[in-house]
Structures are given as C-alpha cells and as structure tokens.
Design a protein around this motif. Structure first.
Motif, PDB file in Angstrom:
ATOM      1  N   THR A  34       0.858  -1.183   0.000  1.00 55.22           N
ATOM      2  CA  THR A  34       0.000   0.000   0.000  1.00 55.22           C
ATOM      3  C   THR A  34       0.889   1.227   0.000  1.00 55.22           C
ATOM      4  OG1 THR A  34      -1.860  -1.076   1.113  1.00 55.22           O
ATOM      5  CG2 THR A  34      -1.725   1.307   1.291  1.00 55.22           C
ATOM      6  N   ALA A  35       0.495   2.209  -0.766  1.00 53.84           N
ATOM      7  CA  ALA A  35       1.292   3.423  -0.908  1.00 53.84           C
ATOM      8  C   ALA A  35       0.447   4.658  -0.656  1.00 53.84           C
ATOM      9  CB  ALA A  35       1.886   3.496  -2.308  1.00 53.84           C
ATOM     10  N   TRP A  36       1.112   5.737  -0.407  1.00 56.36           N
ATOM     11  CA  TRP A  36       0.494   7.054  -0.357  1.00 56.36           C
ATOM     12  C   TRP A  36       1.034   7.880  -1.521  1.00 56.36           C
ATOM     13  CZ3 TRP A  36      -3.449   8.463   2.759  1.00 56.36           C
ATOM     14  CH2 TRP A  36      -3.686   7.695   3.902  1.00 56.36           C
ATOM     15  N   PHE A  37       0.106   8.506  -2.208  1.00 56.10           N
ATOM     16  CA  PHE A  37       0.431   9.480  -3.248  1.00 56.10           C
ATOM     17  C   PHE A  37      -0.219  10.792  -2.844  1.00 56.10           C
ATOM     18  CE2 PHE A  37       2.153   7.055  -6.887  1.00 56.10           C
ATOM     19  CZ  PHE A  37       1.932   5.761  -6.443  1.00 56.10           C
ATOM     20  N   ARG A  38       0.199  11.860  -3.474  1.00 59.69           N
ATOM     21  CA  ARG A  38      -0.458  13.133  -3.229  1.00 59.69           C
ATOM     22  C   ARG A  38      -0.526  13.928  -4.525  1.00 59.69           C
ATOM     23  NH1 ARG A  38       3.990  16.526   0.405  1.00 59.69           N
ATOM     24  NH2 ARG A  38       5.438  17.026  -1.308  1.00 59.69           N
ATOM     25  N   GLN A  39      -1.513  14.788  -4.582  1.00 58.63           N
ATOM     26  CA  GLN A  39      -1.681  15.624  -5.768  1.00 58.63           C
ATOM     27  C   GLN A  39      -2.070  17.031  -5.339  1.00 58.63           C
ATOM     28  OE1 GLN A  39      -4.380  14.113  -8.764  1.00 58.63           O
ATOM     29  NE2 GLN A  39      -3.406  15.352 -10.346  1.00 58.63           N
ATOM     30  N   ALA A  40      -1.184  17.955  -5.599  1.00 55.36           N
ATOM     31  CA  ALA A  40      -1.470  19.360  -5.320  1.00 55.36           C
ATOM     32  C   ALA A  40      -2.224  19.956  -6.502  1.00 55.36           C
ATOM     33  CB  ALA A  40      -0.175  20.115  -5.079  1.00 55.36           C
ATOM     34  N   LEU A  41      -2.927  21.038  -6.245  1.00 56.92           N
ATOM     35  CA  LEU A  41      -3.731  21.686  -7.276  1.00 56.92           C
ATOM     36  C   LEU A  41      -2.853  22.083  -8.457  1.00 56.92           C
ATOM     37  CD1 LEU A  41      -6.660  22.563  -7.737  1.00 56.92           C
ATOM     38  CD2 LEU A  41      -6.016  24.822  -6.875  1.00 56.92           C
ATOM     39  N   GLY A  42      -3.230  21.637  -9.635  1.00 57.72           N
ATOM     40  CA  GLY A  42      -2.493  21.995 -10.831  1.00 57.72           C
ATOM     41  C   GLY A  42      -1.222  21.211 -11.071  1.00 57.72           C
ATOM     42  N   ARG A  43      -0.978  20.203 -10.239  1.00 47.79           N
ATOM     43  CA  ARG A  43       0.253  19.421 -10.385  1.00 47.79           C
ATOM     44  C   ARG A  43      -0.078  17.950 -10.587  1.00 47.79           C
ATOM     45  NH1 ARG A  43       4.834  21.143  -6.202  1.00 47.79           N
ATOM     46  NH2 ARG A  43       6.000  19.965  -7.770  1.00 47.79           N
ATOM     47  N   GLU A  44       0.895  17.200 -11.056  1.00 47.65           N
ATOM     48  CA  GLU A  44       0.699  15.779 -11.259  1.00 47.65           C
ATOM     49  C   GLU A  44       0.728  15.044  -9.919  1.00 47.65           C
ATOM     50  OE1 GLU A  44       2.614  15.314 -15.746  1.00 47.65           O
ATOM     51  OE2 GLU A  44       3.512  14.267 -14.044  1.00 47.65           O
ATOM     52  N   ARG A  45       0.096  13.882  -9.903  1.00 44.05           N
ATOM     53  CA  ARG A  45       0.129  13.060  -8.716  1.00 44.05           C
ATOM     54  C   ARG A  45       1.546  12.558  -8.484  1.00 44.05           C
ATOM     55  NH1 ARG A  45      -4.767   8.946  -7.938  1.00 44.05           N
ATOM     56  NH2 ARG A  45      -5.757  10.935  -8.399  1.00 44.05           N
ATOM     57  N   GLU A  46       2.008  12.611  -7.230  1.00 42.45           N
ATOM     58  CA  GLU A  46       3.362  12.173  -6.945  1.00 42.45           C
ATOM     59  C   GLU A  46       3.384  11.153  -5.816  1.00 42.45           C
ATOM     60  OE1 GLU A  46       6.101  15.164  -5.563  1.00 42.45           O
ATOM     61  OE2 GLU A  46       4.666  15.987  -4.117  1.00 42.45           O
ATOM     62  N   PHE A  47       4.344  10.275  -5.911  1.00 38.51           N
ATOM     63  CA  PHE A  47       4.528   9.220  -4.929  1.00 38.51           C
ATOM     64  C   PHE A  47       5.097   9.801  -3.642  1.00 38.51           C
ATOM     65  CE2 PHE A  47       5.476   5.066  -3.358  1.00 38.51           C
ATOM     66  CZ  PHE A  47       6.717   5.153  -2.753  1.00 38.51           C
ATOM     67  N   VAL A  48       4.561   9.318  -2.514  1.00 42.48           N
ATOM     68  CA  VAL A  48       5.050   9.771  -1.207  1.00 42.48           C
ATOM     69  C   VAL A  48       5.839   8.659  -0.517  1.00 42.48           C
ATOM     70  CG1 VAL A  48       4.395  10.642   1.065  1.00 42.48           C
ATOM     71  CG2 VAL A  48       3.120  11.388  -0.968  1.00 42.48           C
ATOM     72  N   THR A  49       5.194   7.524  -0.329  1.00 44.56           N
ATOM     73  CA  THR A  49       5.855   6.415   0.345  1.00 44.56           C
ATOM     74  C   THR A  49       5.008   5.166   0.203  1.00 44.56           C
ATOM     75  OG1 THR A  49       6.869   5.692   2.450  1.00 44.56           O
ATOM     76  CG2 THR A  49       4.791   6.917   2.579  1.00 44.56           C
ATOM     77  N   ALA A  50       5.607   4.010   0.470  1.00 48.06           N
ATOM     78  CA  ALA A  50       4.880   2.750   0.367  1.00 48.06           C
ATOM     79  C   ALA A  50       5.384   1.775   1.414  1.00 48.06           C
ATOM     80  CB  ALA A  50       5.044   2.152  -1.033  1.00 48.06           C
ATOM     81  N   ILE A  51       4.567   0.762   1.679  1.00 48.71           N
ATOM     82  CA  ILE A  51       4.933  -0.279   2.636  1.00 48.71           C
ATOM     83  C   ILE A  51       4.399  -1.609   2.134  1.00 48.71           C
ATOM     84  CG2 ILE A  51       2.846   0.052   4.056  1.00 48.71           C
ATOM     85  CD1 ILE A  51       4.668  -0.447   6.524  1.00 48.71           C
ATOM     86  N   THR A  52       5.184  -2.669   2.323  1.00 54.59           N
ATOM     87  CA  THR A  52       4.716  -4.000   1.960  1.00 54.59           C
ATOM     88  C   THR A  52       4.012  -4.621   3.162  1.00 54.59           C
ATOM     89  OG1 THR A  52       6.838  -4.985   2.597  1.00 54.59           O
ATOM     90  CG2 THR A  52       6.572  -4.331   0.285  1.00 54.59           C
ATOM     91  N   TRP A  53       2.986  -5.403   2.868  1.00 54.55           N
ATOM     92  CA  TRP A  53       2.194  -5.970   3.960  1.00 54.55           C
ATOM     93  C   TRP A  53       2.926  -7.083   4.694  1.00 54.55           C
ATOM     94  CZ3 TRP A  53      -1.844  -4.124   6.406  1.00 54.55           C
ATOM     95  CH2 TRP A  53      -2.624  -3.147   5.773  1.00 54.55           C
ATOM     96  N   ARG A  54       3.642  -7.938   3.989  1.00 55.90           N
ATOM     97  CA  ARG A  54       4.268  -9.079   4.656  1.00 55.90           C
ATOM     98  C   ARG A  54       5.516  -8.669   5.424  1.00 55.90           C
ATOM     99  NH1 ARG A  54       3.842 -14.711   1.217  1.00 55.90           N
ATOM    100  NH2 ARG A  54       1.565 -14.854   1.271  1.00 55.90           N
ATOM    101  N   GLY A  55       6.447  -8.058   4.794  1.00 55.64           N
ATOM    102  CA  GLY A  55       7.716  -7.768   5.461  1.00 55.64           C
ATOM    103  C   GLY A  55       7.761  -6.420   6.140  1.00 55.64           C
TER     104      GLY A  55
END
Length: 127
Positions: A34-55
């Motif tokens: 599962t990851a978090w992305f963010r999108q500011a007004l007028g900008r492209e969606r960008e990756f923030v961080t992610a985590i794997t469920w098992r490890g």
C-alpha cells in the motif's frame, strides 16, 4: 475488489503534525503493498511512500525522509501516514493505493502499478 478509505486530513499550520489513515476492506492486507500518493492543485500526482504488507519494508520518497513515516496494522487492514514538520508545500489531496503485484524498488513510485485507490483526503498547511 479491495476498497480503501482515507481519513485524517485537515487544516493545520506549518510545523504541525497529522496522521492519515487508510483502511481497507477485507483482503486489503493480502495485497502486496500500500502506498500514499499526493496531488497538489495543478500538479501531477506524486509518490510519497509505500509499505509491503508481509515484510513491512518501506519505500519513502526522498522529500519525505525524516518527516513522514508509513506504518501498518495488519489486524485492522490499516496503513498510516504520520506527517511531522508539515510545510505549506505539503498541501495536497493525499490518496492511498494498493497493489497486488510484486514490485521492484523502482516500481513503487509508479501510480500505474496500483489497481486500487481511495477517494483522497485533503491536507492543507497554512504558513
């Protein structure tokens, strides 16, 4: 079908903290990551961080290292994003996303690799 619901957004001042939650339906923790992305007004969606469920491996973007931390609670099918020392430039709609495919490190940043998305939660940081 995995459903994701974000919560915890709001209006804060620069330097404050917020914790976002992403709660998934049954099966969410059986996805790969599962990851978090963010999108500011007028900008492209960008990756923030992610985590794997098992490890529990985490993959933070460089700009959040030292400020944002991702964590998970398998029993609650929930992923958290703890955001500290918030800046006005962190203002955006924050989305969580889940992927069932196994990804190499460099693939976590691509939104195309995530099949399931939440509706987003607004974070506004005032100066």
């Amino acid at each position: 079908q995995v459903q994701l619901v974000e919560s915890g957004g709001g209006l804060v001042q620069a330097g404050d903290s917020l914790r976002l939650s992403c709660t998934g339906s049954r099966g969410a923790s059986s996805t790969y990551a599962t990851a978090w992305f963010r999108q500011a007004l007028g900008r492209e969606r960008e990756f923030v961080t992610a985590i794997t469920w098992r490890g529990g491996s985490t993959y933070p973007a460089d700009f959040v290292k030292g400020r944002f931390t991702i964590s998970k609670d398998n029993a609650k099918n929930t992923v958290y994003l703890q955001m500290n020392s918030l800046k006005p430039e962190d203002t955006a709609v924050y989305y969580c996303a889940a992927s069932s495919i196994i990804m190499a490190n460099i693939e976590f940043v691509s939104s195309a690799n995530y099949a399931y998305w939440g509706q987003g939660t607004q974070v506004t940081v005032s100066s």
